[in-house]
Design a protein around this motif. Structure first.
Motif, PDB file in Angstrom:
ATOM      1  N   ILE A 290     -41.862  -8.698 -42.851  1.00  0.00           N
ATOM      2  CA  ILE A 290     -40.742  -9.145 -41.626  1.00  0.00           C
ATOM      3  C   ILE A 290     -40.939 -10.166 -41.498  1.00  0.00           C
ATOM      4  N   LYS A 291     -41.877 -10.761 -40.340  1.00  0.00           N
ATOM      5  CA  LYS A 291     -41.884 -12.097 -39.846  1.00  0.00           C
ATOM      6  C   LYS A 291     -42.073 -12.991 -40.694  1.00  0.00           C
TER       7      LYS A 291
ATOM      8  N   GLU B 244     -49.478  -3.510 -40.275  1.00  0.00           N
ATOM      9  CA  GLU B 244     -49.695  -4.756 -39.796  1.00  0.00           C
ATOM     10  C   GLU B 244     -48.920  -5.351 -40.560  1.00  0.00           C
ATOM     11  N   ALA B 245     -49.153  -5.035 -41.545  1.00  0.00           N
ATOM     12  CA  ALA B 245     -49.097  -6.147 -43.466  1.00  0.00           C
ATOM     13  C   ALA B 245     -47.532  -6.050 -42.856  1.00  0.00           C
TER      14      ALA B 245
ATOM     15  N   SER C 102     -37.129  -1.487 -50.569  1.00  0.00           N
ATOM     16  CA  SER C 102     -37.191  -2.165 -49.220  1.00  0.00           C
ATOM     17  C   SER C 102     -38.770  -3.060 -49.251  1.00  0.00           C
ATOM     18  N   THR C 103     -37.767  -4.424 -49.304  1.00  0.00           N
ATOM     19  CA  THR C 103     -38.978  -5.508 -49.463  1.00  0.00           C
ATOM     20  C   THR C 103     -39.852  -5.351 -48.586  1.00  0.00           C
ATOM     21  N   PRO C 104     -40.281  -5.696 -47.120  1.00  0.00           N
ATOM     22  CA  PRO C 104     -41.215  -5.476 -46.634  1.00  0.00           C
ATOM     23  C   PRO C 104     -42.369  -4.665 -46.456  1.00  0.00           C
TER      24      PRO C 104
ATOM     25  N   LYS D 287     -35.114  -8.283 -36.287  1.00  0.00           N
ATOM     26  CA  LYS D 287     -36.401  -8.219 -36.985  1.00  0.00           C
ATOM     27  C   LYS D 287     -37.355  -8.006 -36.002  1.00  0.00           C
ATOM     28  N   GLN D 288     -36.915  -8.141 -34.536  1.00  0.00           N
ATOM     29  CA  GLN D 288     -37.953  -7.616 -33.607  1.00  0.00           C
ATOM     30  C   GLN D 288     -37.834  -6.035 -33.633  1.00  0.00           C
ATOM     31  N   ALA D 289     -36.177  -5.114 -33.673  1.00  0.00           N
ATOM     32  CA  ALA D 289     -36.318  -4.591 -33.166  1.00  0.00           C
ATOM     33  C   ALA D 289     -36.851  -3.868 -34.872  1.00  0.00           C
TER      34      ALA D 289
END
Lengths: 404, 409
Positions: free
Chosen positions: B75-76, B69-70, B288-290, A46-48
């Protein structure tokens, strides 16, 4: 204006898996139907992706490094020599790689052999390309391949065989002997093997995944498709690939460019990190999924199932309904949602009649309505919650209440 | 040769001995025409010669921070698994809201919006889902190169109408004789790549009435709708009687300078959406979800974002267009997109491809030869396409190189 739909589009029906998911959502059911994890993706991957977005990897791109790493992997795992410059096409998921592969080699009227039961999407792709799906049934209860059935399915119009191993929905991993049988047919009939190997890193016990491309005379006639999705729990990122002899790979790349142009750029960058994960990552993946498999088997056995075929790979369990259960697969699934708040997939959607003809009704096809598919790519907590719900189905005498 | 597929068939020529063939994987007949795209070829040549790339249509600057940023937040937050096949619900809702704002039409986000991997996939899914082999489809040349490819994959019969300089106006008489009750669909790209032409209200009205009269579907590629400079963009779907027969396609990439995210969509009435969704589910299954979550945020950008986008691009366009005129090209007026086509013949090269190769090797600038955008390459041999989706310094440098090294014959 329904007549405006293409004839091919009109034959398609909505996905039964997605429909059940909607019912499950409405009933707030525990979803053991859809094949994607409910646990997070690995943090470093995820970080990548986050870094890639921040570092402006956001325009159309082709990340050659993915091809380089895949070539290394294929060499290490299967002893194959792949040219990263010519033999690989990066696509939006294995779905697109498969679609592009089919469009690259299937002409109108070409027959394509598929093993039954079968993931629902292949047929649609083949039909769109003008091909004719032909089903070769695997024999229950262990889903063995009968060489006679396979050989007699080949005709002068057979162009390709689709091989999904590890297999959705049964969890079967095709044995070397079975691969040899398929390979021999492909060589003899001058056919192409199109593989779907998305569960390649999810195998159990001592089972190893082998690609048919590594058998003699097969690399030059095999198109391998796979993706990051299942291996790295990022089914929503859409990074997949096709590996094939240069002429086919080039055709697939050209088609991919016309279908989507490019796979999502930041996730291509993150793929570099994913593909260079240490061996330990893949070991842990197997171990964790094996634990979940065992838990699921125990769970089903405790409510009257007798699992005759233990999954050798993938994260699915394909279980035959208990003998004394009189319900069909669909009825069982609906009752399970209503009474236990758990959703699984009725197996009939994975089976097909002979050569695409009407619904089979005779005894030899009765088993097609007697299976359920359970996905165990879920957290321990979710699987435990499901186990508890199943447990509540047992009546005072210790028999499942579900059956009538 | 038997054509039935019963199990009893055996090919009498096969005697059971293994066949050794040179090229077992034979590529399908439909693809014989399709090679590496011209864009890739030119980009590779550009890198080799250190040329400034005004060919491929993607920015060399990045998208806005608030959208990036969104995506990072998504992803986070763990939004990394399969999205609903036809789109994340919030995103479909945002698309419907945006469509209402742009066209005044109220649509059902769950029944009339399909999210795809870029507009390219929306086009592929529309063709494969709604066109039968043998159906007649009308295209305007020059056209974006994926149209011909996907129409060919769908087995369509293409009827092509050429738009000609200087204003690339629609030749109405030619259209009237081309369209008939046998026509299944017409494909329109406005604002238009490569010419920058924008279809006028008059042109759209004429096309609309011909479509209604002959019961023809309309497929609209509107990816450059926010890059409309000289006139307002008009959506065919908003014209009377047209929504029910129109598929309107668009994407995030051009408007938000994030061409690599592959977020596109198709908006159409339910019976047409259904066909698009079927094909889409077999082409890519889900998007792609994010990025969909980020796109939801992007679409709710304030009007000031779009106004600034236009202002920036207009400034860039001014630099390029003036520069090209000073160099000696005949520059055709471009009302929208970030492209401009020019006539290169003052420089004495025999055709567009020769000119582009010369431009890369001897001058150090990349343009795209337009002959690839025509069914008949001869129609494009005098024209090349430049893009101004680059930062101002890059544009100025390119103009300088051309002033220095490109001499009229």
């Amino acid at each position: 204006m329904e007549e405006k739909l293409s004839s091919v589009a009109k034959t398609f029906t909505p996905s039964p898996i997605q429909e059940l998911s909607h019912l499950a959502q409405r009933c707030n059911a525990i979803n053991l139907a859809e094949g994607f994890p409910d646990f997070p993706a690995p943090p470093c991957i995820k970080q990548a992706a986050v870094s890639a977005i921040n570092n402006d990897f956001n325009q159309y791109r082709h990340v050659q490094g993915i091809c380089d790493q895949l070539a290394l992997k294929m060499n290490k795992m299967h002893g194959l020599n792949i040219d990263p410059l010519t033999d690989i096409a990066i696509c939006c998921g294995q779905t697109e790689a498969f679609a592009a592969a089919v469009f690259s080699i299937i002409d109108k009227g070409d027959e394509v052999l598929l093993f039954d039961p079968c993931y629902e999407t292949y047929e649609g792709c083949i039909a769109m390309a003008g091909g004719i799906p032909v089903y070769v049934p695997l024999d229950p209860p262990r889903w063995t391949l009968d060489p006679e059935k396979l050989m007699s399915s080949f005709t002068s119009r057979t162009k390709a065989v689709v091989l999904n191993s590890p297999h959705n929905p049964t969890g079967k991993v095709f044995s070397r002997e079975e691969l040899e049988v398929i390979a021999e047919c492909c060589r003899r009939w001058d056919c192409v093997a199109i593989t779907d190997e998305v569960y390649e890193y999810i195998t159990f016990d001592d089972q190893k995944h082998e690609t048919i491309a590594s058998l003699p005379g097969m690399q030059e006639r095999t198109i391998i498709t796979s993706s990051l999705s299942k291996t790295f729990s990022i089914t929503g990122w859409r990074i997949g690939w096709a590996i094939a002899p240069a002429s086919a790979a080039s055709a697939i790349r050209n088609i991919h460019v016309k279908i989507t142009d490019s796979a999502p750029a930041p996730f291509q960058e993150a793929a570099l990190t994913a593909l260079s994960s240490p061996t330990k990552y893949f070991e842990m993946l197997r171990i964790e999924y094996q634990l979940k498999r065992d838990f699921c088997m125990k769970l089903l056995n405790s409510v009257g199932f007798r699992i005759q075929f233990k999954p050798q790979g993938s994260f699915f369990l394909f279980a035959e309904l208990p003998k004394d259960c009189l319900l069909s697969d669909v009825e069982y699934v609906k009752e399970l949602i209503r009474q236990a708040g758990v959703v699984v997939v009725p197996g009939r959607g994975f089976f097909h009649g002979k050569s695409g003809s009407d619904q089979p009704s005779d005894e030899s096809f009765r088993h097609q309505k007697r299976y359920i598919r359970v996905a165990f790519c879920k957290t321990e907590a979710r699987l435990c919650a499901a186990a508890q719900k199943f447990g509540e189905l047992m009546n005072a005498r210790g028999s499942p209440k579900l059956y009538c | 040769m038997s054509t039935s597929s019963t199990q009893k068939d055996t090919v009498s020529t096969h005697d059971g001995t293994p066949q050794i063939t040179q090229q077992p994987v034979q590529v399908a007949k439909r693809l014989e025409k399709f090679k590496t795209t011209i864009f890739t070829q030119m980009s590779m040549l550009a890198i080799k010669h250190g040329a400034i790339n005004l060919g491929q249509g993607f920015p060399n600057f990045d998208g806005p921070d608030f959208v990036k940023e969104a995506a990072i937040q998504a992803i986070k937050d763990g939004k990394n698994q399969y999205a609903r096949g036809y789109g994340v619900p919030d995103f479909n809702n945002a698309l419907a809201a945006r469509f209402k704002k742009d066209t005044g039409l109220v649509i059902d986000p769950d029944k009339e919006v399909t999210v795809t991997s870029g507009c390219t996939e929306a086009i592929a899914a529309t063709m494969l889902g709604l066109i039968n082999p043998g159906d007649e489809v009308i295209l305007f040349a020059p056209f974006y190169d994926s149209y011909e490819a996907t129409l060919s994959m769908a087995g369509a019969k293409i009827k092509c109408i050429t738009l000609r300089p200087p204003d690339f106006a629609v030749p109405i008489d030619e259209l009237k004789s081309a369209i008939s009750k046998n026509t299944r669909a017409i494909l329109i790209n406005t604002p238009h790549n490569p010419t920058g032409k924008m279809f006028t209200r008059e042109e759209l009205n004429t096309i609309a009435s011909l479509c209604i009269e002959n019961d023809v579907l309309v497929f609209m590629d509107e990816v450059y709708d926010k890059l409309a400079f000289e006139m307002d963009h008009i959506s065919m779907a908003s014209l009377p009687g047209m929504y029910e027969r129109t598929v309107t396609m668009n994407s995030l990439g051009k408007t938000f300078s994030l061409t690599g995210w592959k977020i596109g969509w198709a908006i159409a009435p339910p019976h047409l959406t259904w066909g698009v969704r079927q094909a889409h589910s077999f082409l890519t299954f889900a998007t792609s979800t994010p990025m969909q979550w980020a796109a939801t945020v992007a679409l709710r950008a304030p009007d000031s974002y779009f106004e600034e986008l236009k202002r920036d691009y207009m400034a860039k366009k001014a630099i390029l267009v003036q520069g090209l005129k000073d160099v000696g090209f005949k520059v055709f007026p471009s009302s929208g997109t970030y492209f401009v086509v020019v006539d290169h013949t003052p420089f004495g090269l025999e055709n567009d491809i020769a000119f582009c190769e010369y431009l890369i090797k001897e001058v150090g600038v990349v343009a795209i030869p337009t002959s690839v955008f025509y069914l008949n390459p001869e129609d494009g041999k005098n024209l090349v396409r430049f893009t101004f989706c680059k930062d101002e310094e890059t544009l100025r440098s390119a103009v300088e190189r051309m002033k220095e090294k490109l001499k009229k014959k």
